[in-house]
Design an enzyme around this catalytic site. Structure first.
Site, PDB file in Angstrom:
ATOM      1  N   HIS A 149      -2.079   6.427  60.747  1.00 47.77           N
ATOM      2  CA  HIS A 149      -1.493   7.472  61.659  1.00 47.77           C
ATOM      3  C   HIS A 149      -1.808   7.159  63.207  1.00 47.77           C
ATOM      4  O   HIS A 149      -0.883   7.075  64.028  1.00 47.77           O
ATOM      5  CB  HIS A 149      -1.815   8.724  61.526  1.00 47.77           C
ATOM      6  CG  HIS A 149      -3.425   9.147  61.345  1.00 47.77           C
ATOM      7  ND1 HIS A 149      -4.359   8.327  60.676  1.00 47.77           N
ATOM      8  CD2 HIS A 149      -4.323   9.765  62.363  1.00 47.77           C
ATOM      9  CE1 HIS A 149      -5.654   8.557  60.931  1.00 47.77           C
ATOM     10  NE2 HIS A 149      -5.577   9.499  61.901  1.00 47.77           N
ATOM     11  N   ARG A 150      -2.975   6.588  63.694  1.00 50.00           N
ATOM     12  CA  ARG A 150      -3.355   6.437  64.868  1.00 50.00           C
ATOM     13  C   ARG A 150      -2.646   4.891  65.171  1.00 50.00           C
ATOM     14  O   ARG A 150      -2.123   4.834  66.488  1.00 50.00           O
ATOM     15  CB  ARG A 150      -5.047   6.231  64.763  1.00 50.00           C
ATOM     16  CG  ARG A 150      -5.624   5.988  66.139  1.00 50.00           C
ATOM     17  CD  ARG A 150      -7.020   6.259  66.262  1.00 50.00           C
ATOM     18  NE  ARG A 150      -7.572   7.444  65.903  1.00 50.00           N
ATOM     19  CZ  ARG A 150      -8.021   8.030  64.823  1.00 50.00           C
ATOM     20  NH1 ARG A 150      -8.282   7.118  63.713  1.00 50.00           N
ATOM     21  NH2 ARG A 150      -8.559   9.235  64.650  1.00 50.00           N
ATOM     22  N   GLY A 181     -14.558   9.751  60.094  1.00 47.19           N
ATOM     23  CA  GLY A 181     -13.851  11.120  59.681  1.00 47.19           C
ATOM     24  C   GLY A 181     -13.561  11.387  58.361  1.00 47.19           C
ATOM     25  O   GLY A 181     -14.548  11.271  57.495  1.00 47.19           O
ATOM     26  N   ASN A 184     -16.746   7.917  71.145  1.00 47.08           N
ATOM     27  CA  ASN A 184     -16.836   7.545  69.672  1.00 47.08           C
ATOM     28  C   ASN A 184     -17.090   6.087  69.709  1.00 47.08           C
ATOM     29  O   ASN A 184     -15.660   5.446  69.894  1.00 47.08           O
ATOM     30  CB  ASN A 184     -16.058   8.207  68.649  1.00 47.08           C
ATOM     31  CG  ASN A 184     -16.231   7.927  67.338  1.00 47.08           C
ATOM     32  OD1 ASN A 184     -16.383   6.886  66.856  1.00 47.08           O
ATOM     33  ND2 ASN A 184     -16.162   8.930  66.502  1.00 47.08           N
ATOM     34  N   ALA A 185     -17.876   5.297  69.410  1.00 46.52           N
ATOM     35  CA  ALA A 185     -17.840   3.822  69.386  1.00 46.52           C
ATOM     36  C   ALA A 185     -16.911   3.237  68.290  1.00 46.52           C
ATOM     37  O   ALA A 185     -16.157   2.289  68.340  1.00 46.52           O
ATOM     38  CB  ALA A 185     -19.179   3.307  69.087  1.00 46.52           C
ATOM     39  N   ASP A 211      -5.525  12.844  69.938  1.00 49.36           N
ATOM     40  CA  ASP A 211      -6.083  13.973  69.081  1.00 49.36           C
ATOM     41  C   ASP A 211      -5.656  13.793  67.812  1.00 49.36           C
ATOM     42  O   ASP A 211      -4.184  13.554  67.738  1.00 49.36           O
ATOM     43  CB  ASP A 211      -5.711  15.334  69.750  1.00 49.36           C
ATOM     44  CG  ASP A 211      -6.825  16.488  69.274  1.00 49.36           C
ATOM     45  OD1 ASP A 211      -7.778  16.171  69.424  1.00 49.36           O
ATOM     46  OD2 ASP A 211      -6.314  17.420  68.837  1.00 49.36           O
ATOM     47  N   SER A 212      -6.408  13.841  66.645  1.00 45.14           N
ATOM     48  CA  SER A 212      -5.856  13.650  65.311  1.00 45.14           C
ATOM     49  C   SER A 212      -6.637  14.554  64.581  1.00 45.14           C
ATOM     50  O   SER A 212      -7.710  14.921  64.775  1.00 45.14           O
ATOM     51  CB  SER A 212      -6.157  12.165  65.031  1.00 45.14           C
ATOM     52  OG  SER A 212      -7.331  11.521  65.183  1.00 45.14           O
TER      53      SER A 212
END
Length: 210
Positions: A188-189, A161, A13-14, A77-78
């Protein structure tokens, strides 16, 4: 690329690649953006993510990428967990609508499911598991969370997202309405990857430079 790759990120995913570079590169002394490459750039296949937690799926991706490239690999992973849905979509966030990676379809389905849920019951949180795996099998995992509530319609042009519908606690704007730098600071990331930085620094410090 101006130099050899030293770290590979498990994403095709760019948008996510840009976000992860923005988080990691400033925190990694001497690491240039061009030496952080994506799974797509190295032609790595996408493994089957059959774990039942965010951490398990992050490790699956990082292990596969480290084995494919022979480089330290970072994966995440989120997803979004909604209280009134018992924590769903959770690990199924990217394919909630049945089509993996169709952000709009995922948003539309989730909002339809919650259309009559009152504001006080729209609590949700983003969770991210960030994993580092080296070719010799060293592994590290860190978690990050962003708590908030869900808007009734998408708002904002940034992010990807579910960013257009999560309003972080204490804010009145969605993640997609935040400037990218501000989002990365609280997300979160961002939390998970900043927590992973010491392990990445230690690993890269042992890697030979090309």
């Amino acid at each position: 690329m101006t130099g050899p790759a030293r770290l590979v990120l498990a994403t095709h995913n760019a948008h996510k690649l840009g976000e992860l570079r923005a988080i990691l590169v400033p925190a990694l002394p001497g690491l240039e953006p061009a030496s952080v490459v994506s799974a797509r750039e190295v032609g790595a296949p996408e493994p089957v993510e059959d774990g039942v937690t965010f951490a398990e799926n992050a490790l699956i991706k990082a292990r596969a990428l480290a084995a494919h490239t022979g480089l330290p690999a970072v994966a995440d992973d989120s997803g979004l967990s909604v209280d009134v849905l018992g924590g769903a979509p959770g690990i199924f966030s990217a394919r909630w609508s049945g089509r993996h990676g169709d952000d709009r379809a995922n948003l539309d389905l989730l909002l339809a499911q919650l259309f009559d849920i009152a504001p006080e019951h729209r609590a949700a949180r983003f969770t991210c598991a960030a994993a580092l795996v080296t070719p010799d099998g060293e592994e590290h995992v860190e978690l990050g969370h962003l708590v908030g509530t869900l808007a009734t319609a998408p708002r904002g042009e940034h992010g990807f997202g579910y960013d257009p519908i999560l309003v972080p606690a204490g804010r009145d704007v969605t993640c997609a309405e935040l400037a990218p730098e501000e989002k990365n600071r609280i997300s979160h990331r961002g939390q998970a990857f900043r927590a992973l930085v010491p392990a990445v620094v230690a690993v890269l410090g042992r890697e030979p430079r090309g």
